[in-house]
Scaffold this active site. Structure first.
Site, PDB file in Angstrom:
ATOM      1  N   GLN A 168     -15.936   3.648  -5.796  1.00 54.19           N
ATOM      2  CA  GLN A 168     -16.890   3.093  -4.831  1.00 54.19           C
ATOM      3  C   GLN A 168     -16.750   3.711  -3.443  1.00 54.19           C
ATOM      4  O   GLN A 168     -17.370   3.255  -2.487  1.00 54.19           O
ATOM      5  CB  GLN A 168     -16.666   1.570  -4.743  1.00 54.19           C
ATOM      6  CG  GLN A 168     -17.837   0.809  -4.191  1.00 54.19           C
ATOM      7  CD  GLN A 168     -17.465  -0.642  -3.907  1.00 54.19           C
ATOM      8  OE1 GLN A 168     -16.356  -0.969  -3.521  1.00 54.19           O
ATOM      9  NE2 GLN A 168     -18.440  -1.521  -4.067  1.00 54.19           N
ATOM     10  N   ARG A 194      25.924  -7.488   8.329  1.00 53.39           N
ATOM     11  CA  ARG A 194      26.204  -6.514   9.374  1.00 53.39           C
ATOM     12  C   ARG A 194      26.817  -7.181  10.605  1.00 53.39           C
ATOM     13  O   ARG A 194      26.393  -8.247  11.024  1.00 53.39           O
ATOM     14  CB  ARG A 194      24.881  -5.842   9.765  1.00 53.39           C
ATOM     15  CG  ARG A 194      25.032  -4.718  10.747  1.00 53.39           C
ATOM     16  CD  ARG A 194      23.655  -4.133  11.031  1.00 53.39           C
ATOM     17  NE  ARG A 194      23.706  -3.160  12.098  1.00 53.39           N
ATOM     18  CZ  ARG A 194      22.725  -2.967  12.961  1.00 53.39           C
ATOM     19  NH1 ARG A 194      21.612  -3.676  12.887  1.00 53.39           N
ATOM     20  NH2 ARG A 194      22.858  -2.064  13.900  1.00 53.39           N
ATOM     21  N   THR A 224      -6.330  -1.330   4.703  1.00 54.18           N
ATOM     22  CA  THR A 224      -7.548  -0.530   4.678  1.00 54.18           C
ATOM     23  C   THR A 224      -8.406  -0.818   3.457  1.00 54.18           C
ATOM     24  O   THR A 224      -9.627  -0.934   3.562  1.00 54.18           O
ATOM     25  CB  THR A 224      -7.171   0.976   4.706  1.00 54.18           C
ATOM     26  OG1 THR A 224      -6.214   1.185   5.735  1.00 54.18           O
ATOM     27  CG2 THR A 224      -8.397   1.833   4.956  1.00 54.18           C
ATOM     28  N   GLU A 230     -10.253  -2.594   0.209  1.00 50.75           N
ATOM     29  CA  GLU A 230     -10.983  -3.866   0.063  1.00 50.75           C
ATOM     30  C   GLU A 230     -11.422  -4.421   1.411  1.00 50.75           C
ATOM     31  O   GLU A 230     -11.354  -5.621   1.653  1.00 50.75           O
ATOM     32  CB  GLU A 230     -10.131  -4.892  -0.682  1.00 50.75           C
ATOM     33  CG  GLU A 230      -9.929  -4.570  -2.134  1.00 50.75           C
ATOM     34  CD  GLU A 230     -11.244  -4.421  -2.880  1.00 50.75           C
ATOM     35  OE1 GLU A 230     -12.110  -5.285  -2.704  1.00 50.75           O
ATOM     36  OE2 GLU A 230     -11.407  -3.406  -3.584  1.00 50.75           O
TER      37      GLU A 230
END
Lengths: 667, 667
Positions: free
Chosen positions: A137, A347, A459, A461
């Protein structure tokens, strides 16, 4: 050291029932059971190993993905998994592949847009994977604007076929004109102006080739391809067609089909396991009955007509797809948060006193103020995803009863929430990576790949900014109708609050400029509207009964963090509209700090509640037992560069430097 | 189509002298000339080709980098390039390599911390690359906290040597105790508590191996290694030592040295061209005169003493390194902005009327409101980088005259600006990538690699949050001294404004909590302080004479955009402190919109002024002529996956699916 849990002291601190929270996160005891079972199945099967991805070349990587996809299907068949279990298995295999488009777009498109007859013909083939489909598409020059596609499907009534074609300037009648005009005006702006004024520029060389569809490049045998329908010389807009691309015997592209992969993408594993493709049609003929005809039809006589099936069904499908994207956002964000939270507890940096241990990074307020809002967001997005699933079911039921009244609001909701959650998740993953310090930059942390594989969600859909503009337009329309006495429409659902805003109804708008001029500000308004939905639904969730010791209290803390963090971040909007005073803003900030302290002892348990296996996390920094450093050390030696002590290229390129023989070296 | 400029119409719109702006951007006509000449030299030499990076395997990639590094050195030698030109050449080769550390850290460390004698011995070898050096200051368990390093350098007066050693628990006397206590308490929190209370946890397995140093993994023959100095049983803190790692004859690691690469990092090319390394010392002996002794010495009798060279010189070096990082930030950001701006002018989406061309994406206000502040930031960072260069020169001069008065302010300035500009640049590159829509996700856009290769700047040479906390501490100290009548210190330079803030001096602080508790808020204050510096220096720049038609006007527009964008973004802070009213905020926003319209016609020319070659940009979307789509189409076919029409793995993994033979397939 097997069996040692370096985070046991953290787990012992937690003040709530982690197992009960796992059920809340999963959505139900059943959902938890399926996820738990399938994720462990995948994790324990060496066929689904993924820790070697980042060192493979593109071809090896892709071939390995083909193997995994086949192996996943074999597992599904062998173990007779249910549809739900099969979907979960594909999810936990955790590698983009052609199957995503086959199951996630090709099949749903036939279901949604195909007639009964078409469904009966194509779905059984697709369900058994006797054909593999993709969804085409987007063209090279047309991404967001589907209505601007240039591919054509021209009906030929003589043969009862459509001719699918990708026009390019090379094939157009304007070619000679173009060459004559452009080539002689080298470097001058005139030809461009001439071109653009005459509308040619719209149709650039190759702009109309299909570009991006996943699974298209190397695998799919069929595509749902979108094209402008032309019947009897008249255009009828963009429609979908089932087009066979490759031979089912030897996989070679059919006549008139040029197809390939579009090349490397962000990250080294990431989406490079997917064969996003380029596709050019050169007068490809397909039978008339391969146009998807549920909503509109072309008869053999060449008549174009609408069926009585409402067009709005198409929007229902969009609501469905975007709702799944929101659900995926909470998965991706929670994964990153789990890694960053566990490693922040492992950490230690600075703050050593009398030779004692340094301070756990998670105890620093700067770390908490960045990490805990993301932890809260992961939960918020989980619940908004759940709610959207309900919304979709509700809309579907209404559509079936020909009730379209809630569709615009549902559409705006899902569009806006897709945009909001994917943007926040992409940013959040990268923030989690930074919260892991330098080691977050190693592929073995899992975070670089997670980021690279996730960001396309911003980006695809619907581009996130385009979607927010749609929401903004919907909000403006709603507000404008509030003021009109002629309108009988009352805002429903998530925009119902607008009726309570009486002064909005009394306003006379003084705006002198158009929508486009103010669009950047309107986008901010759309985000605010969507955040309101997320916060409201989180609060609604907490009004339900939630079993398990301390579970609801933890969620309340997270909900408050989510809301107050937003208030802090956007305090300018609240202050400038007089909703809060500076004093309120300061109090909210104080409260936020106190909430962080309440989360702190529960942080590890709150990410344990996601119930992710070490395989799914794919991160040494985030491993369950916290035994990070020995694992990092061991993993390093597996890099191909360490196969030899003296690197390839030493004699050719390093020794000549050291020996001052560079001028005569062969380079 | 060669010779066609698809952006010529944009270039013709511009309202200023682009060539004059190029000089402003470069800093001087001379700097422009060198950059222009060397960048074109690199771009035109196929030996420096870089468009194939993303498809190479790690080993091929690394070998190719070794070749380029040698080829660059050959070019420098053959063409007798000056030091300035050689540095530019390495810059435009644009690929992280071991040479970065050799020239950027190893040599400066010897210059800064070595005695005259040491410099005379080592620098000539290094300048001719007869030895290749790296800089080892980070351990697996200790990144930011240099004082927490565990590697030891123990003086042996018998042999007049230091013994460099990486302690691990495996080699410690506590091993048996540890095994006895931990292994029998599987899964219980007790052993951990026991360990952490007794301070063992600090020294985890392998935590003290050197980890990350660039060039170390496979190339460097020597390292500046940092270790705790122990003389006569007494510790004297962390010092630097020159340690030979590999044989100069056959490149094999010397006795007691275990060294290798730490594995794949973010992105597919990016920093994987660099051999970041792991290094374990097992009682490695070096002569006493390889301790860097400019500031402190160990005599052959085993006496530790300070020289009369001021310790503050070390800070001067930090100012230098961080100042170069700020300069690099403007390069990276401007590169991303150049790509996004050009492609936004090429790309068209929606808005077609009567079949005419669609609207250029750059004309959308939503695009402008995201892109133009980044364009303004690129210029702002360029000028602040220039100013920091001046500041460094000024500090150096003062240090030489034993004037340390401006050092704390200069240190805070560079630390804060390093943090601010690198964070904004990393975020800005990713924003530019998103502004390019889907195609920004392709490696051929250049943006994924630019992001992946840039982000470590947020972590190396001082984690950005840690640096902001240093700035915050400095600000608090300055403010506290303002109130004290005993202090004679007046704030200087960038903090001089504080003396004008009278109410600050009259304040009695009501704070009830400590620095750590409020650190998240203090970090925000530090950012605000640094932004003030950026804006002030941009304004100062504009008070100078700037030649060229329209050049100053363009810079004024950009400066205003930078300032007003910040005001809009942080309006909450301005409103809550009563600095502006909501009305002001709205007016500022109106002005911002109008400034965007003023930039629009000049946007392409403003990025042309960076004078980047297509080679350096490394982006099809950003190519100078704007001929994007044909180039994307052609590039796609070069992917290794397109070497065959039917992919590797078809017969093994796709055909069995299609033919329903998956249950018997070999997978």
């Amino acid at each position: 050291m097997e069996g040692v849990d370096h985070l046991a002291h953290e787990r012992n601190k937690s003040e709530f029932d982690v197992d009960a929270m796992k059920i809340v996160w999963a959505g139900s005891p059943h959902a938890f059971d399926v996820s738990d079972r399938i994720s462990k199945l995948v994790a324990s099967d060496p066929g689904f190993r993924k820790d070697n991805r980042s060192t493979l070349s593109r071809k090896e990587l892709f071939k390995n993905t083909l193997r995994k996809a086949a192996y996943a299907w074999k597992t599904i068949v062998d173990l007779r998994l249910s549809e739900e279990e099969a979907a979960k298995l594909r999810f936990y295999v955790d590698e983009p592949a052609f199957t995503d488009l086959h199951w996630g777009m090709f099949i749903p498109a036939i279901k949604g847009q195909g007639t009964e007859e078409q469904q009966q013909k194509w779905l059984p083939l697709a369900y058994k994977m006797q054909i593999i489909g993709c969804y085409a598409q987007t063209e090279l020059g047309h991404g967001s604007n589907v209505q601007g596609l240039e591919t054509t499907a021209t009906f030929d009534s003589q043969t009862d076929e459509f001719i699918i074609h990708s026009p390019t300037l090379t094939s157009s009648k304007y070619l000679s004109l173009l060459l004559a005009s452009v080539m002689t005006w080298k470097g001058s702006p005139v030809p461009f102006l001439f071109l653009s004024q005459s509308g040619f520029y719209n149709s650039c060389f190759h702009c109309s080739v299909q570009w991006w569809p996943g699974g298209l490049g190397k695998v799919a045998t069929h595509a749902i391809a979108y094209a402008r329908l032309i019947v009897g010389g008249r255009e009828h807009g963009v429609h979908g067609f089932i087009v066979q691309l490759r031979s089912l015997e030897d996989h070679s592209p059919l006549l008139g089909i040029t197809v390939g992969d579009i090349g490397m993408k962000f990250g080294n594993g990431a989406y490079n396991t997917m064969d996003n493709g380029v596709l050019q049609f050169d007068h490809v003929r397909i039978p008339r009955n391969q146009m998807l005809m549920r909503v509109s039809q072309v008869t053999c006589e060449g008549k174009y007509k609408q069926s009585d099936v409402p067009r709005q069904l198409v929007y229902g499908t969009m609501v469905y797809v975007r709702q799944t994207i929101v659900a995926d956002a909470s998965c991706a964000l929670s994964r990153a948060v789990c890694i960053a939270t566990r490693y922040s507890a492992v950490r230690r940096q600075f703050g050593s006193q009398n030779g004692g241990p340094e301070t756990q990074v998670i105890d620093y307020k700067t770390q908490q103020s960045r990490l805990f809002p993301l932890l809260a967001s992961a939960y918020a997005f989980r619940f908004i995803g759940e709610w959207l699933k309900w919304l979709y079911a509700d809309v579907t039921q209404r559509l079936q009863a020909n009730d379209f009244s809630t569709l615009p609001e549902a559409h705006a909701c899902t569009a806006g929430l897709k945009s909001l959650t994917t943007t926040a998740t992409a940013d959040g993953i990268e923030e989690c990576r930074k919260l892991c310090g330098g080691h977050g930059y190693l592929c073995s942390s899992g975070l670089p790949e997670l980021f690279a594989v996730y960001v396309p969600a911003c980006t695809y859909e619907g581009d996130n900014t385009v979607l927010l503009l749609q929401v903004a337009r919907f909000l403006m329309k709603t507000v404008s109708q509030l003021g009109s006495r002629l309108s009988s429409k009352k805002p429903v659902g998530t925009i119902a609050y607008m009726t309570r805003v009486e002064h909005l109804m009394q306003c006379r708008c003084g705006v002198q400029r158009g929508f486009a001029e103010l669009s950047a500000d309107l986008v901010e308004a759309a985000v605010a509207h969507c955040q309101l939905i997320v916060v409201s639904k989180f609060i609604e969730k907490l009004q339900q009964e939630i079993p398990g010791k301390g579970v609801k209290q933890q969620l309340e803390v997270l909900c408050n963090i989510y809301a107050l963090f937003l208030l802090h971040k956007h305090q300018g909007d609240f202050l400038s509209t007089g909703c809060i005073t500076p004093k309120h803003a300061a109090l909210a900030n104080d409260e936020l700090r106190s909430l962080y302290s309440q989360v702190r002892p529960n942080a590890i348990a709150l990410v344990d509640a996601f119930n992710y296996t070490d395989h799914y996390l794919g991160s040494i920094l985030g491993c369950y037992d916290g035994n990070v450093y020995p694992k990092l050390y061991e993993a390093a030696w597996k890099d191909p560069l360490n196969e030899s002590v003296v690197p390839d290229g030493y004699h050719l390129y390093i020794r000549p430097l050291l020996k001052q023989e560079i001028r005569t070296a062969r380079l």
